[in-house]
Scaffold this motif. Structure first.
Motif, PDB file in Angstrom:
ATOM      1  N   GLY A   1       0.700  -1.294  -0.123  1.00  8.69           N
ATOM      2  CA  GLY A   1       0.142   0.215  -0.139  1.00  8.69           C
ATOM      3  C   GLY A   1       0.999   1.130  -0.001  1.00  8.69           C
ATOM      4  N   THR A   2       0.201   2.355  -0.083  1.00  7.67           N
ATOM      5  CA  THR A   2       1.132   3.724  -0.001  1.00  7.67           C
ATOM      6  C   THR A   2       1.437   3.825   1.663  1.00  7.67           C
ATOM      7  N   LEU A   3       2.255   4.535   1.758  1.00  9.46           N
ATOM      8  CA  LEU A   3       2.659   4.892   3.123  1.00  9.46           C
ATOM      9  C   LEU A   3       1.539   5.249   3.954  1.00  9.46           C
ATOM     10  N   ALA A   4       0.651   6.094   3.569  1.00 12.91           N
ATOM     11  CA  ALA A   4      -0.633   6.540   4.214  1.00 12.91           C
ATOM     12  C   ALA A   4      -1.387   5.340   4.611  1.00 12.91           C
ATOM     13  N   GLU A   5      -1.422   4.634   3.736  1.00 14.15           N
ATOM     14  CA  GLU A   5      -2.599   3.285   3.817  1.00 14.15           C
ATOM     15  C   GLU A   5      -1.897   2.378   5.052  1.00 14.15           C
ATOM     16  N   CYS A   6      -0.535   2.416   4.788  1.00 19.91           N
ATOM     17  CA  CYS A   6       0.038   1.260   5.627  1.00 19.91           C
ATOM     18  C   CYS A   6      -0.051   1.813   7.007  1.00 19.91           C
ATOM     19  N   LEU A   7       0.056   3.039   7.204  1.00 15.60           N
ATOM     20  CA  LEU A   7       0.332   3.658   8.649  1.00 15.60           C
ATOM     21  C   LEU A   7      -1.213   3.618   9.076  1.00 15.60           C
ATOM     22  N   ASP A   8      -2.189   3.787   8.309  1.00 14.32           N
ATOM     23  CA  ASP A   8      -3.808   3.743   8.757  1.00 14.32           C
ATOM     24  C   ASP A   8      -4.108   2.342   9.362  1.00 14.32           C
ATOM     25  N   LYS A   9      -3.463   1.694   8.503  1.00 13.07           N
ATOM     26  CA  LYS A   9      -3.937  -0.034   8.915  1.00 13.07           C
ATOM     27  C   LYS A   9      -3.044  -0.386  10.405  1.00 13.07           C
ATOM     28  N   ALA A  10      -1.962   0.061  10.309  1.00 14.73           N
ATOM     29  CA  ALA A  10      -1.067  -0.369  11.457  1.00 14.73           C
ATOM     30  C   ALA A  10      -1.636   0.412  12.850  1.00 14.73           C
ATOM     31  N   ILE A  11      -2.219   1.594  12.500  1.00  8.89           N
ATOM     32  CA  ILE A  11      -2.542   2.047  14.011  1.00  8.89           C
ATOM     33  C   ILE A  11      -3.938   1.582  14.199  1.00  8.89           C
ATOM     34  N   ALA A  12      -4.673   1.482  13.348  1.00 15.58           N
ATOM     35  CA  ALA A  12      -5.922   0.682  13.515  1.00 15.58           C
ATOM     36  C   ALA A  12      -5.969  -0.530  14.113  1.00 15.58           C
ATOM     37  N   SER A  13      -4.695  -1.435  13.924  1.00 19.45           N
ATOM     38  CA  SER A  13      -4.637  -2.664  14.355  1.00 19.45           C
ATOM     39  C   SER A  13      -4.613  -3.220  15.689  1.00 19.45           C
TER      40      SER A  13
ATOM     41  N   GLY B   1      19.807   5.278   1.744  1.00 21.43           N
ATOM     42  CA  GLY B   1      19.745   4.955   2.832  1.00 21.43           C
ATOM     43  C   GLY B   1      19.334   6.249   3.918  1.00 21.43           C
ATOM     44  N   ASP B   2      19.101   7.531   3.120  1.00 21.73           N
ATOM     45  CA  ASP B   2      19.193   8.404   3.777  1.00 21.73           C
ATOM     46  C   ASP B   2      17.888   9.485   3.326  1.00 21.73           C
ATOM     47  N   VAL B   3      17.073   8.774   2.418  1.00 26.85           N
ATOM     48  CA  VAL B   3      15.808   9.353   1.880  1.00 26.85           C
ATOM     49  C   VAL B   3      14.722   9.609   3.236  1.00 26.85           C
ATOM     50  N   THR B   4      14.582  10.835   3.229  1.00 16.13           N
ATOM     51  CA  THR B   4      13.782  11.261   4.538  1.00 16.13           C
ATOM     52  C   THR B   4      12.205  11.381   4.301  1.00 16.13           C
ATOM     53  N   TRP B   5      11.792  11.167   3.034  1.00 14.29           N
ATOM     54  CA  TRP B   5      10.502  11.344   2.981  1.00 14.29           C
ATOM     55  C   TRP B   5       9.420  10.510   3.684  1.00 14.29           C
ATOM     56  N   THR B   6       9.931   9.196   3.935  1.00 17.24           N
ATOM     57  CA  THR B   6       8.982   8.402   4.811  1.00 17.24           C
ATOM     58  C   THR B   6       8.935   9.195   6.261  1.00 17.24           C
ATOM     59  N   LEU B   7      10.096   9.201   6.833  1.00 16.42           N
ATOM     60  CA  LEU B   7      10.180   9.945   8.407  1.00 16.42           C
ATOM     61  C   LEU B   7       9.386  11.090   8.400  1.00 16.42           C
ATOM     62  N   THR B   8       9.531  12.045   7.264  1.00 23.47           N
ATOM     63  CA  THR B   8       8.961  13.240   7.322  1.00 23.47           C
ATOM     64  C   THR B   8       7.430  12.949   7.606  1.00 23.47           C
ATOM     65  N   GLU B   9       6.721  12.169   6.463  1.00 26.99           N
ATOM     66  CA  GLU B   9       5.334  11.796   6.647  1.00 26.99           C
ATOM     67  C   GLU B   9       4.910  11.362   7.890  1.00 26.99           C
ATOM     68  N   ILE B  10       5.742  10.507   8.585  1.00 30.42           N
ATOM     69  CA  ILE B  10       5.191  10.004   9.676  1.00 30.42           C
ATOM     70  C   ILE B  10       5.267  11.012  10.939  1.00 30.42           C
ATOM     71  N   LEU B  11       5.960  11.986  10.985  1.00 30.02           N
ATOM     72  CA  LEU B  11       6.071  12.936  11.812  1.00 30.02           C
ATOM     73  C   LEU B  11       5.203  13.917  11.646  1.00 30.02           C
ATOM     74  N   LYS B  12       4.459  14.221  10.443  1.00 32.95           N
ATOM     75  CA  LYS B  12       3.265  14.948  10.115  1.00 32.95           C
ATOM     76  C   LYS B  12       2.133  14.296  10.902  1.00 32.95           C
ATOM     77  N   ARG B  13       2.136  13.219  11.104  1.00 34.22           N
ATOM     78  CA  ARG B  13       0.806  12.722  11.536  1.00 34.22           C
ATOM     79  C   ARG B  13       0.441  12.976  12.882  1.00 34.22           C
ATOM     80  N   PRO B  14      -0.776  13.433  13.274  1.00 37.64           N
ATOM     81  CA  PRO B  14      -1.087  13.959  14.470  1.00 37.64           C
ATOM     82  C   PRO B  14      -0.986  12.903  15.674  1.00 37.64           C
TER      83      PRO B  14
END
Length: 529
Positions: free
Chosen positions: A313-325, A345-358
């Motif tokens: 899934g997209t990162l957003a979809e994966c995080l949604d499912k993980a949080i709800a599980s 190994g130093d792409v920050t995109w995923t971590l940036t998106e995670i830390l945006k989540r409330p």
């Protein structure tokens, strides 16, 4: 008088015959008790997966080269008291193994190759050479480095020396690599739980052929298969990869066959040699060629059945499912920047998106471990601040800033650890409910001890996000659930958006409606011909 002469003649004749008999007996005894000299076998090789879709470059130090007797420490089956060690006079030269990464600089490649060739010259001559490579190295300005390397080795050791090559199944077998390898094999499992077993098989095959006097196998059958798939779709844990690879060992065990191998190839390099290959070696021409064709046809027939080893899934979809599980720990693979596939190994995109989540803003939010992001300046700042104190600074995107800039982290230092082979220094910084592992140099996190030595408890953590593709065995055994996030980076799982320009076309799955290719086996010339 005549009788006396005859008697003397007969007596002398008897003495001569007796002496001849003693001499004959002595010669026979000497011939049967004379020890056959042990074969002289060299060891050499360089191993790395290099993504040409990553802006990173790999330097010589990344290979952690081993020289001389130190080489033996990489092979348990060649320990001082092992049976294989006692069967030959070994001449270890140089081996180097790097974490997967970007293209290797020409300077690094030439330096390591030159050192290897110099060492081989000093130890010559040889009966055999064990060539330990990965098979997916890319070098600036040079196609097919492993093929170039083995040709240069041949110029030093000659064409009569038997070379046994072992590889990762994600390596690439060019025609000249096949031509200059007399024996060749690769892993039969992904994840590579049989890596050491494969290397041992390559060495044993080499010794057996030399000791038996059979020498080089008479036939090497090669089939090029126009398939290019990521390892995450070809794992041997699931079908059809499981059945395809389970057929390899029985194929190799047939009389008249020495070994059989299937290479998936490496998907994240844009070179003409990047595609799947089948090779079978042996002394029975018909069996060797038929077996190679059968294995290739089985692979081709299953091409549309390959799927990702985990739900995606997209990162957003994966995080949604993980949080709800309610399944814990819930693993998410940050696959696009996997350092063990060649990502920077130093792409920050995923971590940036995670830390945006409330959900993760507060320390009371779902606990999440993020492994990992390089940030040498932030590591220094964390050391200066000390464990238990707050630190602020930037990490990541020094090498690959195409998708997001360096990320600013502000949080509490939870741990500082020194001495890791890859990371050198690791720190854990807590930001909200996220435990971010920041490293001096990039490092993959594959084992539970990688986390626990930092004071982290992945089994008790809600969500663990790892820069990885398919989960390595310890992580796979630990997870309660798992999703593979289709994230961006130098090893993007979406091959269609990588923009290949140099691979052979048509190629499945990029050309889904291509015609069936010619999968008849081609005989590779022997290296001495």
């Amino acid at each position: 008088m005549r009788n006396r002469f005859i008697a003397r003649f007969l007596s002398l004749t008897a003495i001569c015959l007796l002496m001849a008999g003693v001499a004959h007996s002595t010669n026979n005894k000497n011939r049967h008790t004379k020890k056959i000299a042990k074969p002289r076998i060299a060891i050499a090789g360089l191993a790395i997966e290099s993504s040409t879709f990553s802006p990173a470059l790999t330097l010589e130090e990344a290979f952690h080269a081993k020289y001389g007797a130190e080489v033996f420490t990489s092979y348990r089956f060649l320990s001082a008291d092992s049976p294989l060690r006692s069967r030959a006079i070994w001449v270890p030269t140089i081996i180097g193994k790097s974490l997967p990464g970007g293209t290797v600089t020409r300077e690094a490649y030439e330096s390591l190759v030159t050192k290897t060739l110099d060492a081989l010259k000093k130890g010559a001559p040889y009966d055999g050479l064990y060539f330990d490579i990965h098979g997916a190295m890319s070098v600036v300005g040079l196609d097919d480095p492993e093929g170039d390397f083995i040709v240069r080795i041949r110029k030093v050791i000659g064409k009569q020396t038997i070379i046994s090559t072992s590889m990762d199944l994600h390596g690439n077998v060019s025609w000249r690599l096949a031509e200059n390898s007399d024996l060749i094999t690769c892993y039969r499992m992904a994840p590579h739980e049989d890596a050491m077993q494969t290397k041992q098989r390559a060495v044993k095959n080499l010794l057996d052929r030399i000791e038996s006097g059979k020498g080089k196998p008479a036939y090497k059958a090669y089939v090029s298969i126009p398939i290019l798939l990521p390892g995450e779709k070809t794992s041997t844990r699931i079908e059809p990869g499981k059945s395809i690879y389970q057929a390899v060992a029985p194929a190799a065990a047939q009389p008249g066959i020495v070994d059989a191998a299937i290479w998936i190839g490496y998907a994240w390099a844009d070179e003409p040699r990047n595609h799947a290959v089948v090779m079978v070696t042996g002394d029975d021409k018909e069996k060797v060629t038929q077996t190679a064709t059968q294995l290739a046809q089985r692979f081709w027939s299953a091409r549309s059945e390959f799927v990702f080893v985990a739900p995606t899934g997209t990162l957003a979809e994966c995080l949604d499912k993980a949080i709800a599980s309610n399944k814990r720990p819930f693993f998410i693979s940050d696959s696009g920047d996997n350092p063990t596939a060649g990502g920077a190994g130093d792409v920050t995109w995923t971590l940036t998106e995670i830390l945006k989540r409330p959900e993760f803003k507060s320390e009371t939010g779902p606990s999440l471990i993020y492994a990992s992001i390089p940030g040498p300046e932030l590591v220094k700042a964390a050391i200066a601040a000390g464990v238990g104190n707050n630190v602020e600074g930037y990490a990541g995107a020094k090498v690959d800033a195409r998708f997001a800039p360096p990320i600013k982290l502000s949080g509490k230092v939870e741990a500082i650890e020194y001495g890791d082979k890859d990371a050198e220094v690791e720190v854990v910084i807590r930001v909200g409910s996220v435990h971010v592992i920041v490293t001096q140099k990039r490092k993959p996190y594959h084992r539970e001890a990688d986390f626990t030595r930092l004071g982290l408890a992945p089994r008790k953590t809600d969500i663990v996000v790892v820069k990885i593709g398919y989960l390595e065995p310890e992580l796979y055994a630990m997870k309660a659930d798992w999703l593979l996030a289709l994230t961006v980076g130098g090893v993007d799982q979406n091959l269609e958006r990588l923009g290949y320009k140099r691979i052979q076309r048509p190629m499945f799955p990029l050309d889904k409606d291509m015609r069936d290719p010619d999968l008849s086996a081609k005989l590779v010339p022997l290296s001495g011909k």
